[in-house]
Design a protein around this motif. Sequence first.
Motif, mmCIF file in Angstrom:
data_model
loop_
_atom_site.group_PDB
_atom_site.id
_atom_site.type_symbol
_atom_site.label_atom_id
_atom_site.label_comp_id
_atom_site.label_asym_id
_atom_site.label_seq_id
_atom_site.Cartn_x
_atom_site.Cartn_y
_atom_site.Cartn_z
ATOM 1 N N HIS A 80 -7.363 -7.006 3.312
ATOM 2 C CA HIS A 80 -6.863 -6.377 2.072
ATOM 3 C C HIS A 80 -5.330 -6.386 2.097
ATOM 4 C CE1 HIS A 80 -7.228 -3.004 -1.087
ATOM 5 N NE2 HIS A 80 -5.928 -3.113 -0.854
ATOM 6 N N HIS A 82 -1.677 -7.228 -0.645
ATOM 7 C CA HIS A 82 -1.153 -7.576 -1.976
ATOM 8 C C HIS A 82 0.090 -8.455 -1.790
ATOM 9 C CE1 HIS A 82 -3.359 -4.131 -4.018
ATOM 10 N NE2 HIS A 82 -3.355 -3.718 -2.754
ATOM 11 N N HIS A 235 -10.287 -1.252 -4.846
ATOM 12 C CA HIS A 235 -9.961 -0.054 -4.071
ATOM 13 C C HIS A 235 -10.995 1.029 -4.388
ATOM 14 C CE1 HIS A 235 -6.067 -2.123 -4.614
ATOM 15 N NE2 HIS A 235 -5.700 -1.582 -3.477
ATOM 16 N N HIS A 274 -9.895 1.050 1.660
ATOM 17 C CA HIS A 274 -9.704 2.461 2.001
ATOM 18 C C HIS A 274 -10.987 3.222 2.339
ATOM 19 C CE1 HIS A 274 -5.638 1.523 1.180
ATOM 20 N NE2 HIS A 274 -5.935 1.137 -0.052
ATOM 21 N N ASP A 325 -2.930 -3.819 3.834
ATOM 22 C CA ASP A 325 -2.602 -3.248 2.521
ATOM 23 C C ASP A 325 -1.093 -3.270 2.232
ATOM 24 O OD1 ASP A 325 -3.159 -2.172 0.000
ATOM 25 O OD2 ASP A 325 -2.927 -0.106 0.717
HETATM 26 ZN ZN ZN Z 1 -4.412 -2.179 -1.803
#
Ligand code: ZN
Length: 441
Positions: A80, A82, A235, A274, A325
């Motif tokens: 995960h 970005h 998420h 998460h 993340d």
């Molecule tokens: Zn994220």
Amino acid sequence: MTQSAQAAQAAYRAKLLTFTGDPAQSSGAAVYDEDGVVIVEDGHVVAAGAWSALKSRVNATARIHEMRDKLIVPGFIDTHIHYPQTDMIASPAPGLLPWLDTYTFPTERGFENAAVAQDTARFFVDELLACGTTTALVYCTVHKQSADALFTASEAKNLRMVAGKVLMDRHCPEFLRDTPQTGYDDSAELIARWHDRGRQMYALTPRFAPTSTEAQLEACGALAKAHGDVFIQSHVAENPDEVKWVAELFPGHRSYLDVYDHYGLLRRRAVYGHCIWLDDEDRRRMAQTGATAAHCPTSNLFLGSGLFDFDKAGAAAMPVALATDVGGGTSFSMLQTMNEAHKVARMGGHHLTATRMFWLATAGAAQALDLADKVGTLAPHSEADFVVLDPQATPLLARRTARAESLEELLFAFALLGDDRAVFETYAYGERVHQRDGVRL
Ligand code: ZN
Ligand code: GUN
């Protein structure tokens, strides 16, 4: 290929770590060779194991890379991350929702410009490789060209990468919105262009429930149904304010996770970032459907989101993998991610061993993502993605690893003290794609 098949073989003689299963379930699952070799041909592992057992299988013309003081492990998998948030890493805010409004959305606006997307994607891919990450599940922005840019940068290095354009049609600035129809059309076009093209794979990417209308989630569910082998990423249950907001926006649902379930978005190859504020029924549902929790410890600590519960995840048999993340996460390094994962587990009274964290970041992630036949181990026929770690990377690591009396102690030193400096070289599909002491390739 201009070289003969024989000349294409390469052998890497080093300490080796690979896995045959989850070290938490079987004591023999971590396989370690103090003097090992990985034999590679045509981008794939031919064999890996003890040098004494395999030296006869090394072709006379093979190039032998002597690195006996180094440790080879399978390439890390970040489940995960970005990429558009690369340049806004380390931006402080009092929690998730203000962080999104203050930094994230304005930064992601820049990706309407294809040149910004291409430049950032190239840097991002190099940064992953510098940290030994050879596969990642990547969020792009709402813009179609942001996904093209990421896949193009990944394809140039022949990486096994999973990515998708974000779907977002409400509760965000106007300039970042798509619609159920344009989001559907753009995603379908990107699937056709990129899914299973070489090593690239597509992930349907509804950002999170609050930024999608019911109509958009339904359209996403329809695409998921039509393409049973694409990934899904989103998420869930990251932050108490977010959980409350979802309860207000989707009043008919048992839980936040149930919103995704309702739209057919829980299954194998669905990965939810998460998973902190789930309840036991949610965790069981994740396990039943084969969906994976991406645990993002550096982000969870940085944004004050909460502490992931390893014991409850284990009790429910919920598949778990590790993730950075970035830019909520504070490091691209899966070693630093392990460092914080250990401490988060510690806060919950759970002892997360380094051996298991290396499994979670390699073979365990590959298994959870349904990619175990391709990456995550050094098993014969798997794609030759691996990392060469340097126990002497820093003066402190050198002193500590010299005293390591077990594999667990050696791995623990890498996890607690290591970062990109510990990554000597990174290989993808049998090619060197990063060299610490060289120029960026
Ligand atoms: Zn994220
Ligand atoms: N929830 C929705 N979007 C995001 C994001 O970009 N980062 C994190 N950490 N959580 C999110």
